[in-house]
Motif scaffolding. Structure first.
Motif, short mmCIF file in Angstrom:
data_model
loop_
_atom_site.label_atom_id
_atom_site.label_comp_id
_atom_site.label_asym_id
_atom_site.label_seq_id
_atom_site.Cartn_x
_atom_site.Cartn_y
_atom_site.Cartn_z
N HIS A 49 23.69 37.61 81.81
CA HIS A 49 22.60 38.50 81.38
C HIS A 49 21.33 37.76 81.74
N ARG A 50 20.73 38.12 82.87
CA ARG A 50 19.66 37.29 83.43
C ARG A 50 18.33 37.48 82.74
N HIS A 51 18.22 38.51 81.91
CA HIS A 51 16.93 38.77 81.25
C HIS A 51 17.16 39.02 79.76
N PRO A 52 17.55 38.01 79.00
CA PRO A 52 17.75 38.21 77.56
C PRO A 52 16.42 38.49 76.88
N PRO A 53 16.42 39.25 75.79
CA PRO A 53 15.17 39.54 75.09
C PRO A 53 14.54 38.27 74.54
N GLU A 54 13.21 38.29 74.43
CA GLU A 54 12.49 37.10 73.99
C GLU A 54 12.88 36.66 72.58
N ARG A 66 16.13 29.38 76.42
CA ARG A 66 15.78 30.79 76.66
C ARG A 66 16.66 31.74 75.86
N VAL A 67 17.82 31.26 75.43
CA VAL A 67 18.69 32.06 74.57
C VAL A 67 19.45 31.11 73.66
N LEU A 88 26.22 32.13 83.82
CA LEU A 88 27.01 32.96 82.91
C LEU A 88 26.21 33.52 81.74
N GLY A 89 24.98 33.07 81.58
CA GLY A 89 24.15 33.59 80.49
C GLY A 89 24.03 32.65 79.32
N ALA A 90 24.63 31.46 79.36
CA ALA A 90 24.49 30.49 78.28
C ALA A 90 23.11 29.83 78.36
N GLY A 91 22.61 29.38 77.19
CA GLY A 91 21.29 28.77 77.16
C GLY A 91 21.31 27.27 76.96
N VAL A 92 22.45 26.70 76.54
CA VAL A 92 22.51 25.27 76.25
C VAL A 92 23.97 24.83 76.29
N ARG A 184 28.17 39.66 76.90
CA ARG A 184 28.48 40.68 75.90
C ARG A 184 27.78 40.38 74.57
N VAL A 185 27.69 39.10 74.22
CA VAL A 185 26.98 38.74 72.98
C VAL A 185 25.51 39.08 73.10
N VAL A 186 24.91 38.75 74.25
CA VAL A 186 23.49 39.04 74.46
C VAL A 186 23.25 40.54 74.41
#
Length: 507
Positions: A49-54, A66-67, A88-92, A184-186
């Motif tokens: 998910h390349r653009h997660p909400p702020e 960022r997430v 994959l969309g993980a932030g850390v 899916r979590v995002v």
């Protein structure tokens, strides 16, 4: 979305390699692909998910992320996980527990990282040794860090509702849910709004949203395909066809008794493919783009980016078909408007994953649809190349009972005329195949019935006319039709397996 742990493949790999080795092999493959820019973009589009909400941004151990969603792994997995996670969309990434004996392993993993790397150190010596190489340190007693072992997307999304909470998945989550779990979590944690209704848009075309324009392109393609079918079943040739060839339908029939039927079979399959594209674009517009799915816009964009340029096949065939050109010129500005308009506010509603056997069967179905789409793309590419070069395949000449030289002797424009139809069909098939492949790869979510019906209608529109017209004209060579039969079998099986999952009630 594709799941690298889907049961049949994982079972086969486990039988050959062992469960743990199979998991490590899949992880290292992700790391190898994701460490390259092109591979990272590919994985990000499929899983991330390349653009997660702020609102999902925050910090972990004083490090901005960022997430607030990541993974916690032991040192033995750190090197591969650090390289596999960014797309994959993980932030850390957290590496824990770490002792002095793991310092060199963690240092190597931290080199060249593109995600924050934090460490859960077990002793002061390890923390001192790693401080220059990692971004921060965590502790088991930090109440903001919630480490999860299960794949429950809803539970993880609920934790993220707390503004300071951070969800760290254990490796077992990837084993059970696949790398698409992060996306899916995002999605589950993304605020959504009610779906728009038509009357809210107004009548001014300058204010129409992107999905309206995409819908118009889909309806336009459907209408053009149906129109092409009516022409083929009626006069077969229009005035500009007769003018280009300098021959009437009766003269073509007199030159070769199978030639008119051959032209009809090419044009009916082309018409069916156009209707299939129209169904795919209509589904993407109403079910995907309208509801804010960013991947739906990309499917629409990539499919059209392949389909519209095939208009220029005429530079090779030498035949410019006025209706084909007019259709492209009318629909292309709408296509551009559908792509350029601002993305819509997320308006999706997610359903729980449901029974595990149902999900597993759906993943098998997903694989079959992806394989079908990829096969159609290869077939379309081959047909395009043949249409722009040799024009006929051996089974064509057997059906016609002639050879290209004889046809050229009858009329020097006859082969280029056939080439236009053949190459155009190949281009349309590639465009449809891209939409089928990517819709199956990126849109597989429980309760998204529109994905099922979009693929089902597109398959019916594409396959059935091809089978019927070949039977009617008695062009029934098994070698020639084998790819069609294989596509029908794979698609029907895939959709039947996935129907309970895709068409499940969201509540």
């Amino acid at each position: 979305m594709p799941d690298w742990t889907y049961h049949p493949l994982r079972g086969a790999a486990s039988a050959l390699l062992g469960e743990r080795r199979a998991q490590l092999t899949a992880l290292r493959l992700l790391a190898t692909i994701g460490s390259r820019p092109a591979g990272a973009r590919l994985i990000a589009r499929g899983f991330g998910h390349r653009h997660p909400p702020e609102r999902l941004a925050g910090e972990v151990a004083g490090v901005p992320v960022r997430v607030r969603l990541g993974i916690s792994v032991p040192p033995s997995l750190a090197h591969d996980v650090v390289r596999a996670m960014p797309p994959l969309g993980a932030g850390v990434v957290e590496v824990a527990p770490v002792t002095a004996a793991d310092v060199d392993t963690v240092r190597e993993a931290a080199a060249g990282r593109s995600l924050p790397l934090v460490v859960g150190a077990c002793d002061a010596a390890a923390q001192v040794a790693l401080k220059p190489y990692v971004d921060g340190f965590t502790g088991d007693d930090d109440p903001r860090l919630v480490r999860v072992d299960g794949p429950d997307v809803g539970a993880a999304a609920a934790v993220l509702e707390e503004p300071d909470a951070v969800v760290l998945a254990r490796p077992a989550v990837l084993v059970e849910a696949g790398p698409g779990w992060f996306a899916r979590v995002v999605e589950a944690a993304t605020p959504t709004a009610a779906a728009p209704v038509l009357r809210d848009v107004g009548r001014d075309p300058r204010r129409w949203p992107a999905w309206w324009w995409a819908l118009l392109v889909g309806l336009g393609m459907t209408g053009a395909g149906l129109g092409a079918a009516l022409i083929t079943l009626g006069p077969v040739l229009l005035w500009y066809d007769r003018d280009y060839l300098g021959m009437t339908l009766h003269e073509l029939h007199a030159a070769n008794h199978h030639l008119v039927h051959f032209l009809q079979h090419d044009r009916i399959t082309m018409a069916g493919t156009m209707v299939a594209i129209g169904a795919l674009y209509t589904g993407l517009a109403v079910g995907g783009i309208r509801r804010g799915w960013g991947w739906a816009r990309e499917v629409y964009l990539l499919s059209g980016a392949i389909g519209f340029p095939t208009l220029f096949y005429f530079l090779v065939t030498g035949f410019v078909e006025p209706l084909h050109t007019a259709t492209a010129l009318v629909l292309f500005p709408m296509f551009v408007a559908g792509v350029r308009r601002a993305p819509h506010t997320p308006r999706w509603r997610l359903a729980p994953e449901g029974p595990e056997p149902e999900r597993r069967r759906a993943l098998v179905g997903q694989l079959l649809l992806i394989v079908t789409g990829a096969g159609l793309f290869v077939g379309g590419a081959v047909i395009s190349v043949v249409g722009l070069t040799g024009v006929f395949v051996p089974t064509d000449l057997t059906f016609l009972g002639t050879d290209p030289g004889t046809l050229e002797a009858v009329n020097s424009r006859l082969v280029p005329f056939v080439a236009h139809d053949r190459a155009g069909f190949g281009g349309a098939l590639m465009s449809a195949a891209v939409a089928i492949t990517l819709l199956s790869a990126w849109g597989w979510r429980r309760g998204e019935a529109w994905v099922f019906w979009t693929l089902a209608v597109a398959a019916a529109a594409g396959f059935l006319p091809a089978v019927v017209v070949h039977g009617v004209i008695h062009y029934t060579d098994l070698v020639h039709l084998a790819p069609v039969y294989a596509g029908i079998a794979l698609t029907a099986t895939g959709l039947l397996l996935a129907r309970p999952y895709l068409c499940a009630r969201r509540d």
